[in-house]
Design an enzyme around this catalytic site. Structure first.
Site, short mmCIF file in Angstrom:
data_model
loop_
_atom_site.label_atom_id
_atom_site.label_comp_id
_atom_site.label_asym_id
_atom_site.label_seq_id
_atom_site.Cartn_x
_atom_site.Cartn_y
_atom_site.Cartn_z
N ILE A 126 -4.26 0.45 -4.96
CA ILE A 126 -3.47 1.36 -5.82
C ILE A 126 -2.17 0.70 -6.30
CG2 ILE A 126 -4.46 3.55 -5.01
CD1 ILE A 126 -1.98 3.85 -3.21
N PRO A 128 -1.32 -0.44 -9.26
CA PRO A 128 -0.76 0.10 -10.51
C PRO A 128 0.05 1.38 -10.27
CG PRO A 128 -3.04 -0.55 -10.84
CD PRO A 128 -2.78 -0.62 -9.36
N TYR A 129 -0.42 2.19 -9.33
CA TYR A 129 0.30 3.43 -9.01
C TYR A 129 1.68 3.11 -8.44
CZ TYR A 129 1.42 7.67 -6.31
OH TYR A 129 2.05 8.77 -5.78
N TYR A 130 1.73 2.14 -7.52
CA TYR A 130 3.02 1.76 -6.94
C TYR A 130 3.95 1.15 -7.99
CZ TYR A 130 1.84 2.67 -2.07
OH TYR A 130 1.54 3.29 -0.89
N LYS A 133 5.40 4.04 -9.89
CA LYS A 133 6.39 4.78 -9.10
C LYS A 133 7.67 3.95 -8.94
CE LYS A 133 4.64 8.77 -7.79
NZ LYS A 133 5.10 9.97 -8.54
#
Ligand SMILES: NC(=O)c1ccc[n+]([C@@H]2O[C@H](COP(=O)([O-])OP(=O)(O)OC[C@H]3O[C@@H](n4cnc5c(N)ncnc54)[C@H](OP(=O)(O)O)[C@@H]3O)[C@@H](O)[C@H]2O)c1
Length: 214
Positions: A126, A128-130, A133
């Site tokens: 994940i 890209p999510y981090y 964020k």
């Protein structure tokens, strides 16, 4: 306080709007992206405004008129790809911060994620999510807004205990969404959370006390 909740129809968002509406102390406005979601919030006694994070910044700014605080708890979710992670979790958050600046909303609470501030902790699955964020948080930090960045651990759907650990850095752990809604609610009225970023997991300390001890 007039509070706009972005991502109000989400699992944390709904619980936060309910807490705000029941408080008698705050007036909640739920930012939703579908008219059909309105009745759920009208039942709670909350106001609604329809806007999409993929809309122009000016549209999001209109939703913020008259607000004292904004809580960003939206997210593209695990069922969408990295394109939506960019558009919602990063650009949607960035536009919301910009809209708050344009509208003069002083206070901005961001729901981030544990580890977002430390690249060494980003799992490959994940990443890209981090990335989203991390940079959304940095945009808020640099905005000049009065910020609070809450970085929850793994979100759980079980009932909250009202007890958490909150600190600048914590070991990974889970935390019920209900407790994060409570953290956001309490943070609005807790001076020690102003211009602070912190991790939250389940713990032994009552929410209000944990925030006061930050
Ligand atoms: N899952 C985890 O373990 C974890 C851990 C740490 C932090 N977080 C973060 O916690 C936050 C809230 O989590 P949650 O479980 O409450 O999320 P959720 O239930 O998935 O809710 C997300 C909300 O964002 C809204 N949204 C999505 N795209 C939008 C758009 N284009 N415009 C406006 N709204 C949009 C959704 O609207 P609709 O209802 O209309 O779809 C939904 O209401 C998110 O920021 C998430 O990244 C999650």
């Amino acid at each position: 306080m007039n509070v706009l909740v972005i991502g109000a129809n989400g699992k944390i968002g709904k619980q936060l709007v309910k807490l705000l509406s029941e408080s008698g102390e705050h007036r909640a406005t739920a930012m939703i992206r579908d008219e059909k979601q309105k009745p759920d919030f009208e039942i709670m006694g909350a106001m609604t405004v329809v806007a999409d994070l993929e809309d122009r910044t000016e549209t999001i700014a209109l939703a913020m008129e008259g607000m004292d605080a904004v809580v960003f708890t939206a997210g593209s979710g695990g069922h969408t790809g990295p394109d939506k992670t960019l558009l919602i979790d990063l650009d949607g958050a960035a536009k919301s911060v910009e809209a708050a600046r344009q509208t003069g909303v002083g206070r901005f609470l961001m729901v981030s994620a544990i580890g977002a501030d430390d690249r060494e902790r980003w799992s490959d699955q994940i990443k890209p999510y981090y990335v989203a964020k991390h940079h959304a948080d940095n945009i808020l930090l640099a905005s000049g807004l009065d910020y609070t960045i809450v970085r929850p651990g793994l979100l759980l759907d079980k009932p909250g205990t009202g007890r958490i650990s909150a600190a600048e850095h914590l070991e990974p752990g889970g935390v019920p969404r209900e407790d994060i809604a409570r953290v956001l609610y309490e943070a609005l009225g807790t001076e020690t959370t102003r211009n602070r970023s912190f991790d939250v997991t389940s713990g032994d300390t009552p929410v209000r006390e944990a925030l006061a001890n930050l």
